[in-house]
Design a protein around this motif. Structure first.
Motif, short mmCIF file in Angstrom:
data_model
loop_
_atom_site.label_atom_id
_atom_site.label_comp_id
_atom_site.label_asym_id
_atom_site.label_seq_id
_atom_site.Cartn_x
_atom_site.Cartn_y
_atom_site.Cartn_z
N ALA A 1 -6.16 -5.12 4.09
CA ALA A 1 -6.18 -3.84 4.14
C ALA A 1 -6.46 -2.82 5.59
CB ALA A 1 -7.33 -3.23 3.29
N PRO B 1 -10.50 -4.64 -1.66
CA PRO B 1 -9.21 -4.46 -1.65
C PRO B 1 -8.85 -5.91 -0.88
CG PRO B 1 -10.46 -3.37 0.06
CD PRO B 1 -11.37 -3.56 -0.92
N HIS C 1 -3.14 -2.30 6.89
CA HIS C 1 -2.25 -1.33 6.39
C HIS C 1 -2.58 0.05 6.85
CE1 HIS C 1 -0.16 -3.74 3.07
NE2 HIS C 1 -1.09 -4.40 3.40
N VAL D 1 -3.93 0.26 -2.41
CA VAL D 1 -3.73 -1.04 -1.78
C VAL D 1 -3.94 -2.04 -2.61
CG1 VAL D 1 -5.77 -1.27 -0.87
CG2 VAL D 1 -3.97 -2.72 0.42
N SER E 1 0.78 -1.04 0.02
CA SER E 1 0.05 -0.21 -0.02
C SER E 1 0.69 1.18 0.06
CB SER E 1 -0.97 0.18 1.34
OG SER E 1 -0.15 0.21 2.57
#
Length: 209
Positions: free
Chosen positions: A72, A68, A75, A38, A29
């Motif tokens: 995600a 995603p 991240h 991402v 990402s």
């Protein structure tokens, strides 16, 4: 945003071609303003294309593009914890993943500082408890640990690193993988890690907060 997309695809190909990810494992990402690009769910870093990248916000909510990665939210958690970080790289690289499965590791410091570059690029490496892939319960634990550490090792899973840039995050996660390899190679041999004084002189001073 096209530049950031190109950077992600270039990094994805490099990781895949050098065997640092396999199959559909791993995700990348990059922060773009108050949004995050991402890699999408189910994608291979060897074949994902720029147009397929997802866009989320810093809460982890899907904003645009394909669905995603199920990680995600992780991240987003690291980027919230480290406001000066602009990229996150997560892999299932073989040696770091192997270390993450070992018993008896120090949860506050999973790998010894065998080299100066590990001390400089990674610092101390917390080992987080096991969570199933995609388990949202990992988010708060990762966010808390990331406030003071740019690199984390997820139990029975693999490493994740935040960096001031995508290049910095890649350098750190590769250094982590190489140190994990050294650690496994030297496991039954006497070793001479850096002293605490040597380590403190080299550790990153939260450069990607």
């Amino acid at each position: 945003m096209n530049t950031e997309r190109e950077q992600i695809i270039s990094a994805a190909r490099s990781l895949f071609q050098r065997g640092l990810t396999h199959g559909s494992t791993g995700n990348l990402s990059v922060r773009v303003g108050d949004r995050v690009l991402v890699t999408p769910t189910g994608s291979s870093l060897g074949t994902v294309e720029a147009a397929e990248l997802s866009l989320i916000d810093l809460s982890g909510a899907h904003v645009a593009g394909p669905k995603p990665s199920k990680e995600a939210f992780l991240h987003a958690a690291l980027l919230r914890a480290r406001p000066r970080a602009n990229a996150v790289v997560h892999t299932h690289s073989t040696h770091a993943a192997a270390v993450s499965c070992m018993d008896g590791l120090d949860p506050a410091d999973a790998l010894p500082p065998l080299t100066a570059y590990f001390a400089m690029r990674v610092g101390r490496l917390p080992l987080l408890p096991y969570f199933a892939p995609g388990d949202q319960g990992l988010g708060p634990a990762a966010e808390e640990a990331a406030r003071t550490h740019s690199a984390l090792l997820l139990s029975n899973h693999g490493p994740i690193v935040a960096g001031a840039s995508l290049g910095a995050a890649l350098d750190a996660i590769e250094e982590l993988e190489e140190t994990a390899k050294l650690f496994l190679l030297l496991r039954d041999l006497p070793t001479r890690p850096l002293s605490q004084e040597q380590r403190r002189a080299l550790e990153p001073s939260n450069q990607a907060q």
